[in-house]
Design a protein around this motif. Structure first.
Motif, mmCIF file in Angstrom:
data_model
loop_
_atom_site.group_PDB
_atom_site.id
_atom_site.type_symbol
_atom_site.label_atom_id
_atom_site.label_comp_id
_atom_site.label_asym_id
_atom_site.label_seq_id
_atom_site.Cartn_x
_atom_site.Cartn_y
_atom_site.Cartn_z
ATOM 1 N N LYS A 167 13.122 -6.286 17.644
ATOM 2 C CA LYS A 167 13.365 -7.166 16.808
ATOM 3 C C LYS A 167 14.621 -6.575 15.842
ATOM 4 O O LYS A 167 14.948 -7.394 14.803
ATOM 5 C CB LYS A 167 12.359 -7.906 16.034
ATOM 6 N N ASN A 204 24.227 -7.526 15.435
ATOM 7 C CA ASN A 204 23.548 -7.990 14.078
ATOM 8 C C ASN A 204 22.335 -7.058 14.016
ATOM 9 O O ASN A 204 21.443 -6.892 14.939
ATOM 10 C CB ASN A 204 23.232 -9.149 14.490
ATOM 11 N N ASP A 206 18.740 -6.327 11.895
ATOM 12 C CA ASP A 206 17.875 -7.103 10.977
ATOM 13 C C ASP A 206 17.316 -6.136 10.177
ATOM 14 O O ASP A 206 16.405 -5.352 10.408
ATOM 15 C CB ASP A 206 16.747 -7.697 11.629
ATOM 16 N N SER A 208 15.486 -6.428 7.214
ATOM 17 C CA SER A 208 14.282 -6.504 6.984
ATOM 18 C C SER A 208 13.303 -5.579 7.606
ATOM 19 O O SER A 208 12.097 -5.278 7.162
ATOM 20 C CB SER A 208 13.989 -7.855 6.931
ATOM 21 N N GLN A 209 13.323 -5.321 8.665
ATOM 22 C CA GLN A 209 12.764 -4.683 9.726
ATOM 23 C C GLN A 209 12.634 -3.103 9.275
ATOM 24 O O GLN A 209 11.718 -2.169 9.486
ATOM 25 C CB GLN A 209 13.142 -4.566 11.091
ATOM 26 N N ASN A 224 25.863 -3.966 10.305
ATOM 27 C CA ASN A 224 26.396 -4.977 11.148
ATOM 28 C C ASN A 224 27.764 -4.370 11.735
ATOM 29 O O ASN A 224 28.498 -3.745 10.906
ATOM 30 C CB ASN A 224 26.575 -6.364 10.867
#
Length: 352
Positions: A167, A204, A206, A208-209, A224
């Motif tokens: 993720k 892309n 993430d 937040s991970q 990114n």
């Protein structure tokens, strides 16, 4: 409408300006596909056919029956990574054929220990989760005979790329391959311009991970980005020598990279060339023995002395009615390590 198209074009150009050319982008596709092709060191641009041609040379989709399905499995590092290839080819009419193939290279069940410690700093193994890192490519291929030039076929593949790292990050990409093939009697020649339009992978991340871990460690969170994979050219020539029930088919060619220096025998600032040599022996079109040499490199070891290495492959195949089974043994034998791999391919050919 014109203003909208102009805006989209401007955004696309700006996106390219802020992209980076990646020398080894989408390198999972350089592994190849199909046990027969791998046993020939990837030297099958001229002689590939059927379903596997959708990956190697879509112009060669012409040279098979009505419908063919092929499946290949390989694993690396004692099963740590798995490589799978599934392809199909269908003859639309006497001059045109369609191909579809899917490639996956993945490492599964990787432990995610980012949340291993709870809020009090205690280690809790129940907080471990699992994720996969995998690369996918889908090829939509088309091949067509040029009726006015005997033996000439052309083809093209549109490829879609999807890559993900759990993720945490993912990428989507798009590219086009162009190909041509010429066969006359016992002689064959083929050429493929990989990534003819350049292939673009848009990543892309993430963030937040990563926030809690990266902030506490002071590291930088990945951004990114867009990767550009420049074109490369692959070609080969082959000839069939028939001696009664035996056929000997030597094939040679090269891959030309236009992204500067690579560690091959021929390497310069503008391009690098990786040659390959292969040969296939067959008996009555039933039993096959194959071998190939590629990736010739000069290497420097820890003692600053130079060594010479190459990738050797060999394999065998058997064909019976609508079925064929191919096996390949790969051995890199580079410097201080020995890497070996076994590849298996099963094909079903529906002649009618």
């Amino acid at each position: 409408m014109q203003r909208l198209l102009f805006t989209l074009l401007l955004l696309f150009l700006c996106h390219i300006v802020f992209s980076q050319v990646v020398k080894y982008g989408n390198d999972f596709l350089s592994i190849g596909a199909g046990a027969r092709a791998l046993s020939l060191g990837g030297g099958c641009i001229a002689t590939s056919s059927g379903a596997e041609a959708s990956f190697w040379n879509p112009a060669n989709l012409q040279h098979f029956g009505k419908l063919e399905i092929s499946a290949t499995h390989d694993n690396y590092f004692s099963g740590l990574a798995n490589y799978d290839f599934v392809a199909a080819a269908y003859s639309v009419d006497t001059v045109s054929d369609l191909g579809l193939s899917l490639v996956r290279l993945g490492v599964d069940d990787i432990q995610n220990t980012l949340q291993l410690f709870d809020a009090e700093g205690n280690m809790d193994f129940d907080r471990i989760s699992y994720f996969s890192v995998a690369d996918y490519a889908i090829f939509f291929s088309y091949g067509r005979k040029i009726q006015h030039i005997r033996g000439l076929s052309v083809g093209s593949s549109v490829k879609l790329i999807y890559r993900h790292e759990g993720k945490f990050a993912n990428a989507v990409g798009f590219g086009v391959d162009l190909a041509a093939s010429w066969r006359r009697k016992s002689f064959s020649a083929g050429v493929v311009l990989r990534d003819a339009t350049s292939t673009f992978d848009v990543w892309n991340v993430d963030k937040s991970q990563f926030d809690s871990v990266f902030v506490s460690t002071g590291n930088t969170i990945p951004e990114n980005s867009t990767e550009i994979i420049p074109p490369s050219l692959r070609f080969s020539v082959a000839y069939k020598f028939k001696i009664k029930d035996f056929i000997i088919s030597p094939e040679t060619g090269a891959t030309v990279f236009f992204d500067g220096h690579r560690n091959y025998l021929v390497s310069g600032e503008m391009l690098s060339i990786n040659p390959f040599f292969a040969c296939e022996f067959s008996y009555k079109g039933i039993v096959f023995l194959r071998g190939g040499l590629t990736d010739f490199q000069k290497n420097n070891n820890l003692y600053l002395s130079k060594s010479f290495s190459f990738v050797f492959s060999c394999g065998a195949g058997i064909a019976f009615k609508h079925f064929s089974f191919d096996y390949t043994f790969l051995n890199t034998s580079k410097d201080s390590y020995d890497y070996k791999s076994n590849v298996f391919t099963l094909k079903v050919n529906f002649l009618n």
